[in-house]
Design a protein around this motif. Structure first.
Motif, PDB file in Angstrom:
ATOM      1  N   GLY A  45      -7.847 -62.915  16.422  1.00 18.61           N
ATOM      2  CA  GLY A  45      -6.543 -63.071  17.160  1.00 18.61           C
ATOM      3  C   GLY A  45      -5.687 -62.112  17.618  1.00 18.61           C
ATOM      4  N   PRO A  97       3.451 -64.091  15.442  1.00 23.12           N
ATOM      5  CA  PRO A  97       3.030 -64.775  16.600  1.00 23.12           C
ATOM      6  C   PRO A  97       4.456 -65.590  16.833  1.00 23.12           C
ATOM      7  CG  PRO A  97       2.152 -65.939  14.648  1.00 23.12           C
ATOM      8  CD  PRO A  97       2.762 -64.519  14.154  1.00 23.12           C
ATOM      9  N   ALA A 121       3.418 -63.278  22.018  1.00 26.44           N
ATOM     10  CA  ALA A 121       3.474 -64.881  22.427  1.00 26.44           C
ATOM     11  C   ALA A 121       2.047 -64.996  23.135  1.00 26.44           C
ATOM     12  CB  ALA A 121       4.707 -64.822  23.569  1.00 26.44           C
ATOM     13  N   GLY A 139       3.507 -67.277  27.044  1.00 26.53           N
ATOM     14  CA  GLY A 139       4.205 -66.004  27.141  1.00 26.53           C
ATOM     15  C   GLY A 139       5.550 -66.114  26.878  1.00 26.53           C
TER      16      GLY A 139
HETATM   17  C1  LIG Z   1       3.288 -74.050  16.466  1.00 29.90           C
HETATM   18  C2  LIG Z   1       3.029 -73.164  17.539  1.00 29.90           C
HETATM   19  C3  LIG Z   1       4.097 -72.817  18.527  1.00 29.90           C
HETATM   20  C4  LIG Z   1       3.906 -71.816  19.634  1.00 29.90           C
HETATM   21  N1  LIG Z   1       4.715 -71.504  20.450  1.00 29.90           N
HETATM   22  C5  LIG Z   1       4.733 -70.618  21.588  1.00 29.90           C
HETATM   23  C6  LIG Z   1       5.638 -70.247  22.170  1.00 29.90           C
HETATM   24  O1  LIG Z   1       6.809 -70.758  22.188  1.00 29.90           O
HETATM   25  N2  LIG Z   1       5.132 -69.202  23.063  1.00 29.90           N
HETATM   26  C7  LIG Z   1       4.153 -68.787  23.340  1.00 29.90           C
HETATM   27  O2  LIG Z   1       3.820 -67.851  24.190  1.00 29.90           O
HETATM   28  N3  LIG Z   1       3.087 -68.948  22.400  1.00 29.90           N
HETATM   29  C8  LIG Z   1       3.209 -70.098  21.557  1.00 29.90           C
HETATM   30  N4  LIG Z   1       2.371 -70.191  20.485  1.00 29.90           N
HETATM   31  C9  LIG Z   1       0.899 -69.378  20.697  1.00 29.90           C
HETATM   32  C10 LIG Z   1       1.138 -68.471  19.523  1.00 29.90           C
HETATM   33  O3  LIG Z   1       2.104 -67.476  20.113  1.00 29.90           O
HETATM   34  C11 LIG Z   1      -0.252 -67.854  19.277  1.00 29.90           C
HETATM   35  O4  LIG Z   1      -0.734 -67.250  20.721  1.00 29.90           O
HETATM   36  C12 LIG Z   1      -1.303 -68.283  18.970  1.00 29.90           C
HETATM   37  O5  LIG Z   1      -0.859 -68.932  17.474  1.00 29.90           O
HETATM   38  C13 LIG Z   1      -2.573 -67.494  18.400  1.00 29.90           C
HETATM   39  O6  LIG Z   1      -2.342 -66.374  18.107  1.00 29.90           O
HETATM   40  P1  LIG Z   1      -3.172 -65.334  17.569  1.00 29.90           P
HETATM   41  O7  LIG Z   1      -4.008 -65.017  18.593  1.00 29.90           O
HETATM   42  O8  LIG Z   1      -2.382 -64.039  17.113  1.00 29.90           O
HETATM   43  O9  LIG Z   1      -3.706 -66.037  16.446  1.00 29.90           O
HETATM   44  C14 LIG Z   1       2.448 -71.207  19.767  1.00 29.90           C
HETATM   45  C15 LIG Z   1       1.423 -71.551  18.676  1.00 29.90           C
HETATM   46  C16 LIG Z   1       1.824 -72.492  17.722  1.00 29.90           C
HETATM   47  C17 LIG Z   1       0.637 -72.691  16.858  1.00 29.90           C
END
Ligand SMILES: Cc1cc2nc3c(=O)[nH]c(=O)nc-3n(C[C@H](O)[C@H](O)[C@H](O)COP(=O)(O)O)c2cc1C
Length: 186
Positions: A16, A88, A127, A131
């Motif tokens: 990731g 994240p 994010a 994003g």
């Molecule tokens: C509970 C939860 C809430 C999230 N909220 C956001 C958010 O507010 N903004 C965003 O861009 N991504 C959000 N994401 C996506 C995460 O930022 C991230 O991309 C995703 O967990 C994959 O991360 P990784 O590629 O580092 O494993 C969220 C993910 C989860 C599981």
């Protein structure tokens, strides 16, 4: 220089976006001659809010429940020359696991800041979904630094579209952090 990376990612290395940023930071630290180490906090219980708002943390700078895994993290922060917080973005905030650690650390460090005062930190919010929420997440991390006397070296927000050049920027930032420490050493 001992650079401690506090990770909010629940994933394993190599998986990731957030982990790829941690890797970039590790490379940058090593390139500049520093030693990176990574701590993550999946499963760490959150603050229990003892007493009427303050527990032992205010008087003794230690958590009454620190044996649950918090104390070893607190000790690692004490021994670090600088910190990198990488998380994240979840709901525009740090992941709940990193928040659990930083909330408890803030309480223990708030009165005396013995483990944290004057240390530099690089803050990274990843994010990987919409994003959205980078600014509020970085703002939350900055507030933690303000409450603990940590100096913000830089803040980097990363999304799925800019991750390539931001990884390069993080490598440079990590290198710069270690070099800056070398220059300010007595
Ligand atoms: C509970 C939860 C809430 C999230 N909220 C956001 C958010 O507010 N903004 C965003 O861009 N991504 C959000 N994401 C996506 C995460 O930022 C991230 O991309 C995703 O967990 C994959 O991360 P990784 O590629 O580092 O494993 C969220 C993910 C989860 C599981």
């Amino acid at each position: 220089m001992n650079i401690l990376i506090l990770s909010g990612s629940p994933k394993r290395p190599g998986e990731g976006l957030c982990q790829s940023l941690i890797q970039a930071v590790q490379h940058g630290v090593r390139e500049a001659g520093g030693q990176p180490s990574v701590l993550s906090f999946s499963g760490l219980p959150r603050c229990r809010v003892c007493g009427e708002g303050w527990g032992t943390c205010l008087e003794t700078q230690a958590c009454a429940f620190g044996a649950d895994g918090f104390d070893s993290g607190h000790q690692a922060v004490k021994q670090a020359d600088a910190l990198v917080l990488v998380t994240p973005v979840y709901f525009g905030e740090m992941s709940e696991s990193l928040k659990a650690f930083t909330d408890r650390l803030r309480r223990c460090e708030f009165s005396r800041q013995e483990a944290t005062r004057g240390k530099q930190a690089l803050l990274v919010a990843s994010a990987g979904g919409s994003g959205n929420g980078i600014v509020s997440c970085l703002n939350q991390m900055e507030r933690f630094c303000q409450h603990t006397g940590i100096k913000v070296y830089d803040m980097v927000g990363v999304n799925r579209w800019n991750s390539e050049y931001k990884r390069a920027a993080l490598l440079a930032a990590a290198r710069g952090l270690v070099s800056a420490l070398g220059k300010s050493a007595p």
